[in-house]
Design a protein around this motif. Sequence first.
Motif, PDB file in Angstrom:
ATOM      1  N   ASN A 171       0.796  -0.996  -0.021  1.00  0.00           N
ATOM      2  CA  ASN A 171      -0.042  -0.068  -0.282  1.00  0.00           C
ATOM      3  C   ASN A 171       1.111   0.619   0.048  1.00  0.00           C
ATOM      4  OD1 ASN A 171      -1.534   2.868   1.132  1.00  0.00           O
ATOM      5  ND2 ASN A 171      -3.061   0.932   1.572  1.00  0.00           N
ATOM      6  N   TRP A 172       1.209   1.642  -0.875  1.00  0.00           N
ATOM      7  CA  TRP A 172       1.371   2.894  -1.247  1.00  0.00           C
ATOM      8  C   TRP A 172       1.559   4.370   0.015  1.00  0.00           C
ATOM      9  CZ3 TRP A 172       0.023   8.340  -2.098  1.00  0.00           C
ATOM     10  CH2 TRP A 172      -0.624   8.151  -2.497  1.00  0.00           C
ATOM     11  N   GLN A 173       0.225   4.568   0.095  1.00  0.00           N
ATOM     12  CA  GLN A 173      -0.312   5.377   1.013  1.00  0.00           C
ATOM     13  C   GLN A 173       0.808   4.955   2.394  1.00  0.00           C
ATOM     14  OE1 GLN A 173      -4.438   4.838   1.378  1.00  0.00           O
ATOM     15  NE2 GLN A 173      -4.368   5.885  -0.214  1.00  0.00           N
ATOM     16  N   GLU A 174       0.767   4.071   2.905  1.00  0.00           N
ATOM     17  CA  GLU A 174       1.295   3.311   4.334  1.00  0.00           C
ATOM     18  C   GLU A 174       2.758   2.862   4.089  1.00  0.00           C
ATOM     19  OE1 GLU A 174      -0.373   2.124   7.014  1.00  0.00           O
ATOM     20  OE2 GLU A 174      -1.888   2.028   6.566  1.00  0.00           O
ATOM     21  N   LEU A 175       3.196   2.842   2.750  1.00  0.00           N
ATOM     22  CA  LEU A 175       4.954   3.161   2.764  1.00  0.00           C
ATOM     23  C   LEU A 175       5.230   4.848   3.031  1.00  0.00           C
ATOM     24  CD1 LEU A 175       7.628   1.928   2.333  1.00  0.00           C
ATOM     25  CD2 LEU A 175       6.468   1.880  -1.177  1.00  0.00           C
ATOM     26  N   LEU A 176       4.096   5.975   2.421  1.00  0.00           N
ATOM     27  CA  LEU A 176       4.734   6.832   2.256  1.00  0.00           C
ATOM     28  C   LEU A 176       4.815   7.611   3.847  1.00  0.00           C
ATOM     29  CD1 LEU A 176       5.646  10.102   0.840  1.00  0.00           C
ATOM     30  CD2 LEU A 176       2.519   9.693   0.448  1.00  0.00           C
ATOM     31  N   ILE A 177       3.840   7.466   4.315  1.00  0.00           N
ATOM     32  CA  ILE A 177       3.699   7.565   6.141  1.00  0.00           C
ATOM     33  C   ILE A 177       5.186   7.298   6.873  1.00  0.00           C
ATOM     34  CG2 ILE A 177       2.311   7.643   8.219  1.00  0.00           C
ATOM     35  CD1 ILE A 177       1.590   8.986   6.018  1.00  0.00           C
ATOM     36  N   GLY A 178       4.874   5.654   6.206  1.00  0.00           N
ATOM     37  CA  GLY A 178       6.175   4.441   7.484  1.00  0.00           C
ATOM     38  C   GLY A 178       7.779   5.297   6.594  1.00  0.00           C
ATOM     39  N   ALA A 179       7.806   5.850   5.397  1.00  0.00           N
ATOM     40  CA  ALA A 179       8.912   6.395   4.718  1.00  0.00           C
ATOM     41  C   ALA A 179       9.854   7.265   5.798  1.00  0.00           C
ATOM     42  CB  ALA A 179       9.468   6.564   3.538  1.00  0.00           C
ATOM     43  N   LEU A 180       8.681   8.268   5.418  1.00  0.00           N
ATOM     44  CA  LEU A 180       8.393  10.110   5.886  1.00  0.00           C
ATOM     45  C   LEU A 180       8.671   9.553   7.477  1.00  0.00           C
ATOM     46  CD1 LEU A 180       5.332  11.598   4.736  1.00  0.00           C
ATOM     47  CD2 LEU A 180       7.750  12.185   4.425  1.00  0.00           C
TER      48      LEU A 180
END
Length: 565
Positions: A171-180
């Motif tokens: 899920n790119w949304q979860e990955l984005l928040i995790g990466a930030l």
Amino acid sequence: MFSALRKSLASKITLSDIQENILSGLAVGVIALPLSMALAIASGVPPQHGLYTAIVAGIVIALSGGSKVNISGPTAAFVVVLLPIVQQFGIGGLLVSGFMAGIIMILMGVGKLGKLIEIVPYPVIIGFTAGIGVVIGTLQIKDFLGLNIEALNGDYLDKLLLIVSSLPTINWQELLIGALTITTLLLWPRMRSKIPGHLIALLVGSISAWLFSLLSQDFSVATIASRFHYEINGLIGDGIPAILPAFEWPWNLPDANGNPIGLSFALIKMLLPAAITIAILGALESLLCAVVADGMSGKKHNPNDELIGQGIGNMIVPLFGGIPATAAIARTAANIKAGGNLPLSSVVHSLFILGSILALTPLLAYIPMASMAALLLVVAWNMSEAKHFIRTIKVAPRDDVIVLILCFSLTVLFDMTVAVAVGMGLSALLFIRKSITLTKTTEIEKNHELHGELADNIVIYDINGPLFFGSAQKALQSISIVTPDLRVVILDMSEVNMLDMSAIVTMESIKDSLARQHIGLVINNLEPRMVVKLRRAGVRYKPGKIQFSRTIKEAVAIANEMISQ
């Protein structure tokens, strides 16, 4: 017991000390708040149970333990142990096993096992901590990437295969928040700010998720509120309940099927291995933390009192919904760096978390699960001690490298209990093998200046090193091989510092063998306590056959007298 508290009360405490410890306690509380929630989630229980653990353990263990600066609460080391217990027995089984572990730790402290950490080899410690770090990190990949996995069950390889097979569902949304979040965690220390990076990273992740959801209605990530729900006295809600930890017997809490687990002898038998594992790991972690804290603070802890304090804490924590606790190195180090030098700082850290439950639970509910996973990924990396692991492989002797890799592999593939047991056993065997090679028996060349007049039919053997079950037979077997004209054997045992039952039996055998061949035996300079052991076993003074001496010249004189008789 209560040695840290007694020393604190006995020492001169100034107003400046109190202020400094209050500030350090608040600083540690800011760090412990998100970590306690994250570690509870990783252990398979709702986040409030981690907060309850930090509150109760932080107060009770600080006031009853043997270290003035240790901060106790849920720790990453426990995750791989607690998660399988929760999956099999539910939170009720976890809390009952934690209560049992507290009893075991008290018994360890009363039994003066506080020096336990000193007998655990360094490769064993690095091996199982690195293995725990790998397991924790692997378990966080699901939430960090937002993988479509209902539950991670089974052995480590099963979980790893499930994660790999589910990678197409990222899920790119979860990955984005995790990466930030993880980027903030890694970059924030460069700012040299006193504000903990954990807090800033979770704020960045939470605010970013909120802003993205405002910009796009399609943007949605899992949060504490969406993942966890509670029902207490008819009150239903999402996230973390804004209530104080309340007293309840652990056996009234649900098992894996949602029914009260109860208390029975059969349950105690099933939970005993888990309780022993928790107790051993808790003891190792707390004592290791205390040793590190002593080095940083210049203070001295009482290891036995620390075990008793940890035991008392782990008996009380489950009564208020808390999971097993132990001293946490990261929080203790932060406490010392912030100026904490009294148990007061741990109490303040607990009160800060208590106040946060009452005041901040609506905000804590918005923390994304991907951010919590990112936080635990960094914790897992720090716990893995990758630098020490690689350095040990490069510079350690081959035997230690074998122990390290074996402990690491067993921790990852099986569990920590198996890893520590096998690692300790293998280390002991390798140590015995080395000790055997160090114990030697050599025939001494005749030297009249050192030994005096020495007849040709007298031989002197020099025995060096401990005589125990592994070395006795090897070291003493050459003594039984004698020449026909030999009349007296002198055993110079000046450098023998240990004599166990196997060695005593071997000595008896040598005595009998020499007696049958009418050969005298002189035992020289053996420590009195070991002479007593031999006498009890029947190796006693017999004129002309078995005699004892204090110096090698005296031994030679006795041997010459035996020949002349």
